[in-house]
Design an enzyme around this catalytic site. Structure first.
Site, short mmCIF file in Angstrom:
data_model
loop_
_atom_site.label_atom_id
_atom_site.label_comp_id
_atom_site.label_asym_id
_atom_site.label_seq_id
_atom_site.Cartn_x
_atom_site.Cartn_y
_atom_site.Cartn_z
N HIS A 37 -6.13 29.93 -0.70
CA HIS A 37 -6.73 29.10 -1.75
C HIS A 37 -8.21 29.43 -1.91
CE1 HIS A 37 -3.47 26.36 -0.08
NE2 HIS A 37 -3.12 26.40 -1.36
N GLN A 61 8.08 19.19 -8.62
CA GLN A 61 8.51 20.55 -8.30
C GLN A 61 9.31 20.63 -7.00
OE1 GLN A 61 4.32 21.95 -8.31
NE2 GLN A 61 4.90 23.19 -6.55
P1 AMP Z 1 -0.13 25.93 -3.31
O1 AMP Z 1 -1.15 24.97 -2.82
O2 AMP Z 1 0.74 26.48 -2.24
O3 AMP Z 1 0.64 25.41 -4.50
O4 AMP Z 1 -0.92 27.20 -3.84
C1 AMP Z 1 -1.93 27.06 -4.81
C2 AMP Z 1 -2.33 28.43 -5.29
O5 AMP Z 1 -2.80 29.21 -4.18
C3 AMP Z 1 -1.14 29.20 -5.90
O6 AMP Z 1 -1.59 29.91 -7.06
C4 AMP Z 1 -0.75 30.15 -4.79
O7 AMP Z 1 -0.13 31.33 -5.25
C5 AMP Z 1 -2.11 30.44 -4.16
N1 AMP Z 1 -1.90 30.90 -2.79
C6 AMP Z 1 -1.24 30.25 -1.79
N2 AMP Z 1 -1.20 31.02 -0.68
C7 AMP Z 1 -1.84 32.18 -0.99
C8 AMP Z 1 -2.12 33.38 -0.27
N3 AMP Z 1 -1.74 33.56 0.99
N4 AMP Z 1 -2.80 34.37 -0.91
C9 AMP Z 1 -3.18 34.22 -2.19
N5 AMP Z 1 -2.95 33.10 -2.93
C10 AMP Z 1 -2.29 32.10 -2.34
#
Ligand code: AMP
Length: 283
Positions: A37, A61
């Site tokens: 993030h 979701q």
């Molecule tokens: P989430 O909180 O899991 O819904 O993720 C929020 C955003 O962070 C989404 O666009 C994810 O693709 C991105 N994200 C989560 N983990 C990673 C990672 N390891 N590398 C890059 N982006 C990430």
């Protein structure tokens, strides 16, 4: 850094920024923030005059038997991290602030049906609905998404195109732990033994990259990648697939840019990983 909980308070701040003509970037998250993030927030900070992070575990979701209640949360830590990265606003609503007996949903057909959509049939409808709502509330110039969720990124790009959102979508590379495991809020579910077993995903990705570079057939690529995961007793494959990078449809012959993606259960925890492959340019 400001923190808002309601749509009205958020809109009031956005309105004032727009009046000043400031550019706005949005990083949508479900909180429990990590370096993945942080990389999105840093990129957003570089490219915009105001940075908004949304921190919301979006109930729509999650399927009925998924981990909505167990999903890790730590808003204090999240807000400290956002502050240290120079964010201007965190939007942290409660589910009741976002959903009041909703009847309107956004779903992107076709692309949502394969890969994660097969085991999580309502997942992308929930993602597209909440992201559309955030786009309307924050009205950003740019929004930042990770390539870790590559199908989500492809679906959001298609949604923005099909529904004429005037927003630039910026994809950011996967951030990994030192040993290769893709960073994820769900990694906290893993026991020490499962954490070791989870390395089969990134090992499978590495093997896939080697095989695809050699120009092997799709069946060989998939068999090699599956074998790496199947060698790990705690792992159970949900899918390992090669799809067209734009349509998310399975491909038998690699004659377009592709996404090679997987979802694997390590014990009860479902993890994802992927890599993209561009066709070599003709000279
Ligand atoms: P989430 O909180 O899991 O819904 O993720 C929020 C955003 O962070 C989404 O666009 C994810 O693709 C991105 N994200 C989560 N983990 C990673 C990672 N390891 N590398 C890059 N982006 C990430």
């Amino acid at each position: 850094m400001q923190v808002t909980k309601t749509v009205d308070d958020t809109r009031a701040i956005i309105k004032a920024w727009k009046k000043e003509g400031l550019t706005i970037g949005l990083v949508p998250t479900m909180g429990f923030l990590h370096e993945g993030h942080a990389s999105l927030i840093r990129k957003c900070r570089e490219q915009n005059e105001r940075v908004v992070v949304s921190d919301f575990v979006n109930p729509t979701q999650f399927g009925p038997n998924e981990d909505l209640a167990a999903y890790p949360r730590d808003f204090e830590r999240d807000s400290q991290l956002c502050e240290s990265l120079g964010a201007d606003l965190i939007f942290h609503p409660e589910p009741e602030d976002m959903y009041e007996d909703p009847c309107a949903y956004v779903s992107i057909e076709k692309l949502s049906n394969n890969l994660c959509g097969l085991t999580r049939p309502i997942h992308f409808r929930g993602v597209c609905t909440v992201v559309s709502k955030l786009f309307h509330i924050v009205a950003p110039d740019r929004a930042y998404f990770g390539e870790k969720d590559a199908q989500q990124l492809a679906i959001i790009r298609k949604m923005v195109k099909d529904l004429n959102f005037d927003i630039e979508i910026v994809g950011c590379p996967i951030v990994r732990e030192e040993d290769g495991l893709a960073k994820s809020s769900r990694n906290t579910y893993l026991s020490a033994e499962e954490r070791k077993a989870a390395l089969c995903l990134s090992r499978s990705v590495a093997r896939g990259k080697e095989v695809i570079r050699k120009g092997m057939k799709t069946e060989v690529l998939l068999a090699e990648m599956r074998a790496v995961i199947e060698a790990e007793p705690l792992a159970k494959i949900d899918y390992v697939s090669v799809v067209d990078a734009l349509t998310m449809e399975n491909v038998d012959v690699i004659d377009c840019d592709v996404l090679v993606a997987m979802a694997v259960y390590i014990g009860k925890t479902r993890l994802i990983d992927n890599f993209s492959w561009q066709l070599p340019q003709e000279r």
